[in-house]
Design an enzyme around this catalytic site. Structure first.
Site, mmCIF file in Angstrom:
data_model
loop_
_atom_site.group_PDB
_atom_site.id
_atom_site.type_symbol
_atom_site.label_atom_id
_atom_site.label_comp_id
_atom_site.label_asym_id
_atom_site.label_seq_id
_atom_site.Cartn_x
_atom_site.Cartn_y
_atom_site.Cartn_z
ATOM 1 N N CYS A 20 0.816 -1.212 0.000
ATOM 2 C CA CYS A 20 0.000 0.000 0.000
ATOM 3 C C CYS A 20 0.857 1.273 0.000
ATOM 4 O O CYS A 20 1.994 1.269 0.447
ATOM 5 C CB CYS A 20 -0.902 0.028 1.214
ATOM 6 S SG CYS A 20 -1.793 -1.493 1.533
ATOM 7 N N ARG B 61 3.975 0.100 -6.247
ATOM 8 C CA ARG B 61 3.946 -0.698 -5.022
ATOM 9 C C ARG B 61 2.869 -1.786 -5.082
ATOM 10 O O ARG B 61 2.873 -2.709 -4.287
ATOM 11 C CB ARG B 61 3.704 0.211 -3.817
ATOM 12 C CG ARG B 61 4.806 1.219 -3.602
ATOM 13 C CD ARG B 61 4.452 2.202 -2.515
ATOM 14 N NE ARG B 61 4.468 1.596 -1.198
ATOM 15 C CZ ARG B 61 5.550 1.475 -0.439
ATOM 16 N NH1 ARG B 61 6.711 1.913 -0.888
ATOM 17 N NH2 ARG B 61 5.485 0.934 0.752
ATOM 18 N N TRP C 140 -3.608 -2.443 -1.067
ATOM 19 C CA TRP C 140 -3.395 -3.799 -1.563
ATOM 20 C C TRP C 140 -4.073 -4.721 -0.571
ATOM 21 O O TRP C 140 -3.673 -4.810 0.580
ATOM 22 C CB TRP C 140 -1.904 -4.089 -1.663
ATOM 23 C CG TRP C 140 -1.546 -5.317 -2.437
ATOM 24 C CD1 TRP C 140 -1.454 -5.437 -3.788
ATOM 25 C CD2 TRP C 140 -1.179 -6.593 -1.898
ATOM 26 N NE1 TRP C 140 -1.062 -6.714 -4.126
ATOM 27 C CE2 TRP C 140 -0.883 -7.443 -2.990
ATOM 28 C CE3 TRP C 140 -1.070 -7.110 -0.606
ATOM 29 C CZ2 TRP C 140 -0.492 -8.765 -2.832
ATOM 30 C CZ3 TRP C 140 -0.682 -8.435 -0.439
ATOM 31 C CH2 TRP C 140 -0.402 -9.237 -1.554
ATOM 32 N N ASN D 277 -0.861 1.510 6.334
ATOM 33 C CA ASN D 277 -0.107 0.438 5.694
ATOM 34 C C ASN D 277 0.328 -0.537 6.770
ATOM 35 O O ASN D 277 0.760 -0.118 7.847
ATOM 36 C CB ASN D 277 1.153 0.972 4.996
ATOM 37 C CG ASN D 277 0.832 1.774 3.763
ATOM 38 O OD1 ASN D 277 -0.312 1.858 3.351
ATOM 39 N ND2 ASN D 277 1.853 2.379 3.181
ATOM 40 N N GLY D 278 0.268 -1.837 6.466
ATOM 41 C CA GLY D 278 0.696 -2.833 7.425
ATOM 42 C C GLY D 278 -0.444 -3.750 7.812
ATOM 43 O O GLY D 278 -1.473 -3.832 7.130
ATOM 44 N N GLU E 107 15.963 -16.728 -11.899
ATOM 45 C CA GLU E 107 15.510 -15.349 -12.106
ATOM 46 C C GLU E 107 14.799 -15.201 -13.443
ATOM 47 O O GLU E 107 13.766 -14.521 -13.536
ATOM 48 C CB GLU E 107 16.694 -14.389 -12.014
ATOM 49 C CG GLU E 107 16.358 -12.926 -12.303
ATOM 50 C CD GLU E 107 15.375 -12.318 -11.317
ATOM 51 O OE1 GLU E 107 14.891 -11.207 -11.597
ATOM 52 O OE2 GLU E 107 15.078 -12.935 -10.277
ATOM 53 N N LYS F 14 10.941 -13.868 -13.838
ATOM 54 C CA LYS F 14 10.575 -12.701 -14.640
ATOM 55 C C LYS F 14 9.432 -13.028 -15.592
ATOM 56 O O LYS F 14 8.484 -12.268 -15.735
ATOM 57 C CB LYS F 14 11.779 -12.203 -15.459
ATOM 58 C CG LYS F 14 12.737 -11.349 -14.718
ATOM 59 C CD LYS F 14 12.114 -10.020 -14.346
ATOM 60 C CE LYS F 14 12.670 -9.522 -13.047
ATOM 61 N NZ LYS F 14 12.334 -10.276 -11.859
ATOM 62 N N GLU G 107 6.130 -13.597 -13.692
ATOM 63 C CA GLU G 107 5.663 -12.365 -13.047
ATOM 64 C C GLU G 107 4.861 -11.478 -13.992
ATOM 65 O O GLU G 107 3.810 -10.954 -13.616
ATOM 66 C CB GLU G 107 6.862 -11.543 -12.543
ATOM 67 C CG GLU G 107 7.406 -11.939 -11.202
ATOM 68 C CD GLU G 107 8.544 -11.021 -10.782
ATOM 69 O OE1 GLU G 107 8.555 -10.624 -9.612
ATOM 70 O OE2 GLU G 107 9.415 -10.700 -11.610
ATOM 71 N N HIS H 279 15.603 -37.039 -13.655
ATOM 72 C CA HIS H 279 14.989 -37.411 -12.386
ATOM 73 C C HIS H 279 13.554 -36.910 -12.282
ATOM 74 O O HIS H 279 13.080 -36.607 -11.184
ATOM 75 C CB HIS H 279 15.834 -36.883 -11.222
ATOM 76 C CG HIS H 279 17.228 -37.413 -11.219
ATOM 77 N ND1 HIS H 279 17.539 -38.674 -10.760
ATOM 78 C CD2 HIS H 279 18.396 -36.880 -11.665
ATOM 79 C CE1 HIS H 279 18.836 -38.891 -10.900
ATOM 80 N NE2 HIS H 279 19.380 -37.816 -11.444
ATOM 81 N N LYS I 55 5.486 -4.091 -5.275
ATOM 82 C CA LYS I 55 6.922 -3.834 -5.359
ATOM 83 C C LYS I 55 7.600 -3.994 -4.009
ATOM 84 O O LYS I 55 8.663 -4.591 -3.898
ATOM 85 C CB LYS I 55 7.140 -2.410 -5.895
ATOM 86 C CG LYS I 55 8.610 -2.020 -6.050
ATOM 87 C CD LYS I 55 9.258 -2.759 -7.181
ATOM 88 C CE LYS I 55 10.643 -2.241 -7.483
ATOM 89 N NZ LYS I 55 11.315 -3.087 -8.485
#
Length: 608
Positions: free
Chosen positions: A2, A27, A75, A101-102, A481, A485, A488, A504, A603
């Site tokens: 947020c 964010r 969020w 926020n939190g 990575e 990407k 995402e 395997h 973010k």
């Protein structure tokens, strides 16, 4: 997650809040709202969806007149995204408006208590209890009320609060969630991050936990919970607002991919002096390094993938055992940590909640903590024993690119530094590694010049259902990575595997037309990777290979080959990741997706 923006001054607040919130969209959020102090009292407007919907509803802010207000992008954590659950939240009488926020961990207990006291709740959020607590405890003194409220709540928070009884000032506080104060002339601000207020001021205060700030247009006063006034050092932001704008690029992510050569050079160049690595004011002496019995690298997401590279590099350079662990697991796994343990923490924002918690646990157990962060003055930067800054500048796109690359660079610097201090490198070998670092920006620039080749490959396979990334040792670390990407920002199912694991079980997933990205830059494992390519090709896979220039024999096996400029194997991960970033970007672009703000992602993750 947020975002918070607050303003008090002589200008109309709502347009300033909307503009500031737009700078925090990276964010991640699913609704937005503002509360403005008007002549008729506090007016709250909020809307589910993108900030544009809120802006249209209030005519770009012009529909609400007032020179003080608070704004928020939410969020969802407690309660689904909806107009009702959006912030700001009002107290029952409308006297208080709160943004938060939190997470309030004991909100259910507080909600039950307040309900018994006659308060009615209209949202599903944890934040609404804060608004009602302010009304319940208010005695005419807003600072005393704030102290009582934060004494009752458990969890993390950054709060901005308007009180209808005081049309000229508002109050804010932080614990664990980031909050800064912006200092203007005839106006002052709060915000979750610097870009939100950089258009108006470069002078900021960084608040510590449980520091309470009262803002008027002409003054900022900061108190602790004993009501003692605190003096703060002003931090002057040394980058310009243009650094947080797109600068003619279609997306922030593409801009930030293109900025990687400069960001890496900015991170490397100040640390090379007289042919040696110098780590700012950090003092890791040879005696201390020799005494280390174990290194942990602790991080989340892409920063964790940097740590996987770091394990290979540090162990090969200084022969100290390294364990890489996800930050959210570290403090719950009873880690073997003592005063001979070095814990390296990697975080772009320096405010990642899980990484902060891991750092504090490591310190409690006696370890020395070493932070690699981008954000000056962030929580991790302030609390770690040592900090090595990456100079990536602001990164706005949710999916990291240049922050990842500069973190890799910091890992190289630290590894070479430790080997240098232990006299494990001959002068010739040290010079070779330093030269490799100095050449890296030019090599990446050459790669970026050939981006059209990667765009063409993406155009062939952007509708793929699954994509697999294969590599060995350092290449496997970068494959992690590359896969992240792609998933995402394109929402394509993607996994990374150590190529030796194909037999395997993994090979059962390969079928006709499956796209496999094979990373083949580790010289002594090149032939083994050729064998792996043959294995997946025999089962119908389409192979996109990444190899160092000169290894043309790979063209006999792969469908497409992306060649990288020759460089030392130590820094090759920094080159390998670039075509993977570009491939993900172009795939997402061709799918018409929101590249900078992918769904469900934030973010800065400031809650566990």
């Amino acid at each position: 997650m947020c975002g918070i923006v607050g303003y008090v001054g002589t200008k109309q607040a709502a347009p300033i809040l909307l503009d500031g919130l737009s700078k925090l969209e990276y964010r991640g959020y699913d609704s937005a709202g503002v509360a403005i102090m008007t002549d008729e009292g506090i007016v709250v407007k909020k809307k589910k969806g993108r900030l544009e919907k809120l802006s249209n509803m209030i005519d770009g802010g012009d529909a609400i007149k007032g020179t003080m207000g608070i704004g928020h992008t939410r969020w969802a954590t407690h309660g689904e995204p909806s107009d009702m659950n959006s912030h700001p939240h009002l107290s029952q009488s409308g006297r208080f408006a709160v943004v938060h926020n939190g997470i309030i961990e004991n909100y259910l207990k507080l909600r039950e208590y307040l309900t018994k006291k006659g308060f009615e709740f209209i949202s599903e959020t944890d934040t609404e209890v804060i608004a009602h607590l302010f009304e319940y405890y208010y005695n005419g003194d807003i600072i005393d009320t704030m102290i009582k409220v934060i004494g009752k709540v458990d969890g993390s928070y950054a709060l901005g609060v308007l009180c209808a009884d005081d049309p000229d000032s508002f109050i804010a506080v932080r614990k664990e969630s980031p909050l800064i104060v912006g200092l203007g002339e005839g106006e002052n601000f709060i915000a979750s991050d610097i870009p939100a207020i950089l258009k108006h001021t470069k002078n900021v205060y960084f608040l510590e936990n449980n520091e309470i700030v009262v803002l008027t247009k002409d003054d900022v006063k900061i108190y602790n919970t004993d009501r003692e006034e605190i003096s703060k050092e002003t931090f002057v932001v040394d980058w310009d607002i243009s650094a947080a704008e797109k600068g003619g690029y279609e997306h922030f992510m593409f801009k930030e991919i293109m900025e990687q050569p400069r960001a890496i050079a900015d991170t490397v160049n100040p640390r090379i002096k007289d042919g040696r690595i110098v780590l700012d004011d950090i003092s890791l002496t040879a005696d201390y390094i020799r005494d280390i019995n174990k290194i942990y690298i602790v991080a989340c997401g892409s920063a964790y993938h940097v740590g996987v590279v770091g394990k290979y590099v540090i162990e090969s350079m200084v022969r100290i055992p390294v364990e890489v662990i996800v930050a959210s697991e570290f403090r719950y796994c009873n880690p073997l940590v003592d005063d001979k343990t070095l814990v390296i923490l990697i975080s772009q924002s320096g405010e990642t909640a899980d990484t902060i918690a891991a750092m504090r646990e490591a310190k409690r157990l006696g370890a020395r903590t070493f932070a690699i962060v981008n954000a000056v003055g962030s929580c991790i930067a302030r609390e770690a024993d040592d900090v090595l800054y990456t100079w990536a500048g602001p990164e706005i796109a949710v999916a990291t690119t240049k922050a990842y690359s500069t973190q890799l660079t910091a890992i190289y610097l630290m590894s070479i530094y430790m080997a240098q201090e232990l006299d494990m490198l001959t002068p010739e070998l040290l010079a070779k590694y330093i030269k490799a670092l100095e050449k890296l920006p030019d090599n990446i620039s050459k790669l970026l010049e050939n981006k059209g080749e990667i765009q063409y490959i993406a155009s062939k396979y952007f509708n793929s259902k699954s994509v697999f990334f294969l590599g060995r040792t350092l290449d496997y670390a970068v494959a992690l990575e590359g896969s992240l990407k792609l998933k995402e920002i394109s929402y394509i199912h993607s996994e990374a595997y150590a190529a030796g694991e194909l037999k395997h079980g993994t090979i059962a997933l390969i079928e006709e037309g499956t796209v496999v990205v094979a990373l083949c830059t580790v010289k002594n494992l090149f032939d083994k990777m050729l064998s792996n390519i043959k294995e997946v090709k025999a089962r119908g896979a389409v192979v996109i290979a990444v190899a160092e220039e000169g290894h043309t024999e790979i063209e006999k096996e792969a469908d497409y080959v992306i060649y990288l400029p020759k460089c030392d194997e130590l820094v090759m991960p920094s080159e390998v990741v670039v075509p993977l970033q570009l491939f993900s970007y172009y795939v997402s672009s061709l799918k018409g997706l929101d590249i900078d703000k992918p769904r469900n992602l934030a973010k800065s993750v400031t809650v566990e």
